[in-house]
Design a protein around this motif. Sequence first.
Motif, PDB file in Angstrom:
ATOM      1  N   ASN A  32       0.855  -1.179   0.000  1.00 12.82           N
ATOM      2  CA  ASN A  32       0.000   0.000   0.000  1.00 12.82           C
ATOM      3  C   ASN A  32       0.896   1.236   0.000  1.00 12.82           C
ATOM      4  OD1 ASN A  32      -2.436  -1.556   0.389  1.00 12.82           O
ATOM      5  ND2 ASN A  32      -1.741  -1.871   2.482  1.00 12.82           N
ATOM      6  N   PHE A  33       0.294   2.399  -0.248  1.00 18.94           N
ATOM      7  CA  PHE A  33       1.057   3.639  -0.238  1.00 18.94           C
ATOM      8  C   PHE A  33       0.372   4.656   0.658  1.00 18.94           C
ATOM      9  CE2 PHE A  33       1.907   7.941  -1.876  1.00 18.94           C
ATOM     10  CZ  PHE A  33       3.268   7.982  -1.639  1.00 18.94           C
ATOM     11  N   VAL A  34       1.157   5.276   1.545  1.00 23.22           N
ATOM     12  CA  VAL A  34       0.650   6.317   2.438  1.00 23.22           C
ATOM     13  C   VAL A  34       1.524   7.555   2.262  1.00 23.22           C
ATOM     14  CG1 VAL A  34       0.254   6.987   4.841  1.00 23.22           C
ATOM     15  CG2 VAL A  34      -0.123   4.606   4.142  1.00 23.22           C
ATOM     16  N   ASP A  35       0.901   8.665   1.881  1.00 19.83           N
ATOM     17  CA  ASP A  35       1.623   9.933   1.790  1.00 19.83           C
ATOM     18  C   ASP A  35       1.340  10.706   3.070  1.00 19.83           C
ATOM     19  OD1 ASP A  35       2.367  12.655   1.280  1.00 19.83           O
ATOM     20  OD2 ASP A  35       2.330  12.228  -0.860  1.00 19.83           O
ATOM     21  N   ALA A  36       2.333  10.789   3.940  1.00 26.09           N
ATOM     22  CA  ALA A  36       2.141  11.416   5.257  1.00 26.09           C
ATOM     23  C   ALA A  36       1.680  12.869   5.132  1.00 26.09           C
ATOM     24  CB  ALA A  36       3.426  11.326   6.071  1.00 26.09           C
ATOM     25  N   ASP A  37       2.173  13.588   4.122  1.00 24.98           N
ATOM     26  CA  ASP A  37       1.749  14.973   3.936  1.00 24.98           C
ATOM     27  C   ASP A  37       0.239  15.048   3.672  1.00 24.98           C
ATOM     28  OD1 ASP A  37       4.263  16.013   4.349  1.00 24.98           O
ATOM     29  OD2 ASP A  37       4.704  16.361   2.233  1.00 24.98           O
ATOM     30  N   LEU A  38      -0.283  14.098   2.886  1.00 20.56           N
ATOM     31  CA  LEU A  38      -1.722  14.091   2.603  1.00 20.56           C
ATOM     32  C   LEU A  38      -2.536  13.715   3.840  1.00 20.56           C
ATOM     33  CD1 LEU A  38      -1.826  12.545  -0.996  1.00 20.56           C
ATOM     34  CD2 LEU A  38      -1.881  14.950  -0.312  1.00 20.56           C
ATOM     35  N   VAL A  39      -1.972  12.841   4.672  1.00 26.77           N
ATOM     36  CA  VAL A  39      -2.634  12.485   5.938  1.00 26.77           C
ATOM     37  C   VAL A  39      -2.746  13.734   6.818  1.00 26.77           C
ATOM     38  CG1 VAL A  39      -2.437  11.116   8.068  1.00 26.77           C
ATOM     39  CG2 VAL A  39      -1.910  10.065   5.858  1.00 26.77           C
ATOM     40  N   ILE A  40      -1.659  14.498   6.902  1.00 24.35           N
ATOM     41  CA  ILE A  40      -1.647  15.729   7.706  1.00 24.35           C
ATOM     42  C   ILE A  40      -2.662  16.728   7.141  1.00 24.35           C
ATOM     43  CG2 ILE A  40      -0.258  17.754   8.360  1.00 24.35           C
ATOM     44  CD1 ILE A  40       2.198  15.767   8.376  1.00 24.35           C
ATOM     45  N   GLN A  41      -2.648  16.926   5.821  1.00 29.46           N
ATOM     46  CA  GLN A  41      -3.592  17.863   5.192  1.00 29.46           C
ATOM     47  C   GLN A  41      -5.032  17.437   5.456  1.00 29.46           C
ATOM     48  OE1 GLN A  41      -0.978  19.589   1.447  1.00 29.46           O
ATOM     49  NE2 GLN A  41      -2.691  18.302   0.972  1.00 29.46           N
ATOM     50  N   SER A  42      -5.291  16.140   5.354  1.00 29.17           N
ATOM     51  CA  SER A  42      -6.639  15.624   5.554  1.00 29.17           C
ATOM     52  C   SER A  42      -7.098  15.814   7.001  1.00 29.17           C
ATOM     53  CB  SER A  42      -6.656  14.137   5.171  1.00 29.17           C
ATOM     54  OG  SER A  42      -7.868  13.560   5.535  1.00 29.17           O
ATOM     55  N   GLN A  43      -6.220  15.484   7.953  1.00 24.80           N
ATOM     56  CA  GLN A  43      -6.589  15.600   9.364  1.00 24.80           C
ATOM     57  C   GLN A  43      -6.744  17.062   9.796  1.00 24.80           C
ATOM     58  OE1 GLN A  43      -4.580  13.182  12.260  1.00 24.80           O
ATOM     59  NE2 GLN A  43      -4.667  11.370  10.980  1.00 24.80           N
ATOM     60  N   CYS A  44      -6.006  17.963   9.172  1.00 26.22           N
ATOM     61  CA  CYS A  44      -6.051  19.377   9.563  1.00 26.22           C
ATOM     62  C   CYS A  44      -6.953  20.204   8.643  1.00 26.22           C
ATOM     63  CB  CYS A  44      -4.643  19.967   9.559  1.00 26.22           C
ATOM     64  SG  CYS A  44      -3.563  19.197  10.765  1.00 26.22           S
TER      65      CYS A  44
END
Length: 170
Positions: A32-44
């Motif tokens: 799988n692929f996880v882009d941490a920057d997108l996780v941060i953008q999504s959560q914030c």
Amino acid sequence: MEQERNNIVLIGMPGAGKSTLGIVLAKIMNLNFVDADLVIQSQCDKTLQKLIDACGPEGFIQVENEILSDLCADNSVIATGGSAVYSDDAMKHLGEIGRVVYLQISYSELVSRLSDLQERGVVLKGGIGMSLHDLYDERKPLYEQYADITVNVDDLSITAAARKVADAVK
């Protein structure tokens, strides 16, 4: 329950190819692929640049640390933001859930890949006046400190670099 260390965590300078190479690497290795920057953008619910503008560099690092310290992933390639290495707790957690691969690029390669730092949501701890060379010199020892594996990706296509990383982590 302790999580297996079955992820690959990519660290490195902005422009090193963490996100782009990460997607190709995930395909090559059937992960799988996880882009941490997108996780941060999504959560914030804000872009990275808007977060940095709102919180300042130190505030952003704190937010990034909290989110990455709780990140759950399994059989994944995790592309971190270039500033993840400022957060010891986050890097400790990422090292517990995966092997940390430093995508190493030379300063000259970095200059050729990066155009505008302000548009990329790059955290400049030294403020707007911080040069790319200062940023490189500040982060390079941190990447080296946290890396389990270092892969130089200078002058490689994304696919060639992803294959080189895949071979290094096997």
